[in-house]
Scaffold this active site. Structure first.
Site, PDB file in Angstrom:
ATOM      1  N   ARG A   1      -5.227  10.807  -5.078  1.00 12.52           N
ATOM      2  CA  ARG A   1      -6.572  11.317  -4.756  1.00 12.52           C
ATOM      3  C   ARG A   1      -6.805  12.777  -5.039  1.00 12.52           C
ATOM      4  O   ARG A   1      -6.140  13.424  -4.588  1.00 12.52           O
ATOM      5  CB  ARG A   1      -6.920  10.628  -3.679  1.00 12.52           C
ATOM      6  CG  ARG A   1      -7.141   9.181  -3.117  1.00 12.52           C
ATOM      7  CD  ARG A   1      -7.009   8.866  -1.794  1.00 12.52           C
ATOM      8  NE  ARG A   1      -7.013   7.289  -1.530  1.00 12.52           N
ATOM      9  CZ  ARG A   1      -5.856   6.799  -1.672  1.00 12.52           C
ATOM     10  NH1 ARG A   1      -4.703   7.249  -1.657  1.00 12.52           N
ATOM     11  NH2 ARG A   1      -5.922   5.464  -1.550  1.00 12.52           N
TER      12      ARG A   1
ATOM     13  N   HIS B   1      -6.176   8.289  -8.943  1.00 14.39           N
ATOM     14  CA  HIS B   1      -5.476   7.767 -10.114  1.00 14.39           C
ATOM     15  C   HIS B   1      -6.291   8.130 -11.669  1.00 14.39           C
ATOM     16  O   HIS B   1      -5.821   7.423 -12.463  1.00 14.39           O
ATOM     17  CB  HIS B   1      -5.237   6.172 -10.208  1.00 14.39           C
ATOM     18  CG  HIS B   1      -4.077   5.767  -8.853  1.00 14.39           C
ATOM     19  ND1 HIS B   1      -3.440   6.800  -8.406  1.00 14.39           N
ATOM     20  CD2 HIS B   1      -3.922   4.506  -8.297  1.00 14.39           C
ATOM     21  CE1 HIS B   1      -2.718   6.176  -7.460  1.00 14.39           C
ATOM     22  NE2 HIS B   1      -3.124   4.966  -7.430  1.00 14.39           N
TER      23      HIS B   1
ATOM     24  N   HIS C   1       3.274   3.210 -11.246  1.00 13.44           N
ATOM     25  CA  HIS C   1       2.940   2.378  -9.852  1.00 13.44           C
ATOM     26  C   HIS C   1       3.720   1.120  -9.832  1.00 13.44           C
ATOM     27  O   HIS C   1       2.956   0.015  -9.885  1.00 13.44           O
ATOM     28  CB  HIS C   1       1.262   2.178  -9.932  1.00 13.44           C
ATOM     29  CG  HIS C   1       0.569   2.089  -8.681  1.00 13.44           C
ATOM     30  ND1 HIS C   1       1.139   1.083  -7.750  1.00 13.44           N
ATOM     31  CD2 HIS C   1      -0.289   2.781  -8.171  1.00 13.44           C
ATOM     32  CE1 HIS C   1       0.377   1.381  -6.545  1.00 13.44           C
ATOM     33  NE2 HIS C   1      -0.511   2.257  -6.766  1.00 13.44           N
TER      34      HIS C   1
ATOM     35  N   TYR D   1       5.713  -1.971  -8.240  1.00  9.03           N
ATOM     36  CA  TYR D   1       6.062  -2.557  -7.165  1.00  9.03           C
ATOM     37  C   TYR D   1       7.339  -3.212  -6.819  1.00  9.03           C
ATOM     38  O   TYR D   1       7.305  -4.320  -7.660  1.00  9.03           O
ATOM     39  CB  TYR D   1       4.585  -3.510  -6.899  1.00  9.03           C
ATOM     40  CG  TYR D   1       3.469  -2.993  -6.366  1.00  9.03           C
ATOM     41  CD1 TYR D   1       3.053  -2.724  -4.877  1.00  9.03           C
ATOM     42  CD2 TYR D   1       2.338  -2.825  -7.139  1.00  9.03           C
ATOM     43  CE1 TYR D   1       1.837  -1.968  -4.628  1.00  9.03           C
ATOM     44  CE2 TYR D   1       1.187  -2.377  -6.907  1.00  9.03           C
ATOM     45  CZ  TYR D   1       0.922  -2.033  -5.481  1.00  9.03           C
ATOM     46  OH  TYR D   1      -0.417  -1.382  -5.246  1.00  9.03           O
TER      47      TYR D   1
ATOM     48  N   ASP E   1       1.196   5.074   3.240  1.00 13.06           N
ATOM     49  CA  ASP E   1       0.549   5.533   1.897  1.00 13.06           C
ATOM     50  C   ASP E   1       0.566   6.842   1.975  1.00 13.06           C
ATOM     51  O   ASP E   1      -0.538   7.553   1.956  1.00 13.06           O
ATOM     52  CB  ASP E   1      -0.962   4.911   1.933  1.00 13.06           C
ATOM     53  CG  ASP E   1      -1.579   4.906   0.597  1.00 13.06           C
ATOM     54  OD1 ASP E   1      -0.977   5.569  -0.348  1.00 13.06           O
ATOM     55  OD2 ASP E   1      -2.972   4.569   0.494  1.00 13.06           O
TER      56      ASP E   1
ATOM     57  N   GLU F   1       6.650   6.030  -5.994  1.00 10.58           N
ATOM     58  CA  GLU F   1       5.623   6.753  -7.027  1.00 10.58           C
ATOM     59  C   GLU F   1       6.245   8.156  -7.052  1.00 10.58           C
ATOM     60  O   GLU F   1       5.751   9.226  -6.146  1.00 10.58           O
ATOM     61  CB  GLU F   1       4.219   6.534  -6.814  1.00 10.58           C
ATOM     62  CG  GLU F   1       3.788   5.233  -6.678  1.00 10.58           C
ATOM     63  CD  GLU F   1       2.312   5.186  -6.248  1.00 10.58           C
ATOM     64  OE1 GLU F   1       1.391   5.544  -6.883  1.00 10.58           O
ATOM     65  OE2 GLU F   1       2.310   4.363  -5.225  1.00 10.58           O
TER      66      GLU F   1
END
Length: 351
Positions: free
Chosen positions: A78, A104, A178, A180, A250, A313
């Site tokens: 952000r 992003h 990104h 996962y 996060d 990340e």
């Protein structure tokens, strides 16, 4: 030499899927839509296990979640209120109407673009080189940016990501991937029992809107202390305010060292039959624990559960636009961008 190989096929209407296989039988599928990883299929005890989350067509990414496995840019994370300055010049990016921030790189960014692709092969690795030209002013960013990201699968069982970029005027650049991970291969199974190591003494504190506050806090006596391997469940069951705030993780972890001499993070599967070691020259890694609640998409026929995956990340920590001690993400024409992240796959077979 075994059967190190690369092939390509259609991946929906417009995208292509590139399939890389090494001598150990590991297959990595990547697509030109968003220069993303789609599959990482590892033979474990005679069975194939897909340890990253992805979808079966380009259209599914557009419909369900455009960030899964994608190259993120120009700026990962952000940018608060979408504002930054370079050399005393202020810039305003378009912001998300809900959050008021730019996430992003903004809407319709790297993850939605079709990148050009070329394949390369040596006796030790197979690679796909993705390239994208981001025009000056795209999503509000100054400068024309030539970006490339190379995905390689090696016979050392490494997935190597090499980022390169150049610009014709000062701009921001802080890409990441990104990906996962769920090392059980089952997105319907939460990552609670995954064991994680992170070589980080500090993490970046976030506010309610998950922008960083500027505080770098010690991990000591917090659920952020992964300097010895711990199960992920600790961050889901704690009352610690930073974890309660986002319902897991996060957060940027500030790495104690960068480089390729020793791993900065390790994820181990619950059964200890497989692990991923992360090596990077970036100063931070953002770990996000996929707290989608009931909103998780269907992934290859399975409904993704709450905390059904986690990310590693690698990047300069979000907040670098505001806080000097977080580092810098300004890219100048005279110093092209270059960085590398490696995910090494370790399999412990019973036989």
């Amino acid at each position: 030499m075994g059967y190190l190989k690369v092939s390509k096929r259609k991946f929906g209407e417009t995208a292509l899927l590139y399939s890389l296989t090494n001598d150990s039988g590991i297959t990595m599928n990547v697509t030109d839509l968003g220069a993303r990883i789609v599959d990482l299929i590892v033979p474990v005890n005679g069975k194939k296990r897909n340890i990253v989350l992805g979808f079966d067509s380009a259209e599914e990414y557009r419909e369900k979640d455009k960030y899964f496995g994608a190259t993120i840019g120009r700026v990962a994370g952000r940018i608060k209120h979408g504002t930054f300055s370079i050399d005393q010049q202020n810039y305003q990016l378009p912001v998300d109407p809900k959050s008021g921030h730019t996430l992003h790189g903004g809407l319709e960014s790297f993850e939605t673009k079709l990148w050009s692709a070329a394949t390369e092969q040596t006796s030790e690795r197979v690679s796909v080189l993705f390239s994208y030209l981001s025009p000056a002013g795209e999503n509000g960013f100054p400068g024309e940016l030539k970006a490339s990201v190379t995905y390689s699968l090696t016979n050392e069982n490494e997935w190597i990501i090499d980022y390169q970029a150049s610009t014709n005027q000062p701009t921001l650049y802080n890409p990441t991937n990104h990906v996962y991970f769920n090392l059980t291969g089952k997105p319907s199974q939460a990552v609670d029992e995954h064991e994680v190591f992170v070589d980080a003494d500090k993490f970046a504190v976030v506010a309610e809107d998950t922008t960083v506050t500027g505080e770098l806090r010690t991990v000591v006596n917090t659920p952020f202390d992964f300097r010895r391997p711990k199960k992920m469940i600790q961050v889901f069951q704690t009352n610690y305010e930073q974890n309660r705030l986002v319902n897991g993780l996060d957060h940027p972890f500030i790495l104690n060292q960068s480089g390729f001499d020793k791993s900065q993070a390790i994820i181990s599967a619950p059964e200890k039959d497989l692990s991923i070691e992360m090596y990077t020259d970036r100063p931070a890694v953002v770990i996000f624990t996929a707290q989608f609640g009931d909103e998780g998409p269907e992934v290859r026929g399975e409904k993704m559960c709450h905390h059904g995956a986690l990310t590693l990340e690698t990047q300069v920590s979000p907040g670098a636009c505001e806080f000097e001690e977080f580092g810098t993400i300004i890219l100048y024409p005279e110093t092209p961008y270059q960085s590398r992240t490696i995910y090494k796959i370790n399999v412990t077979d019973d036989n």
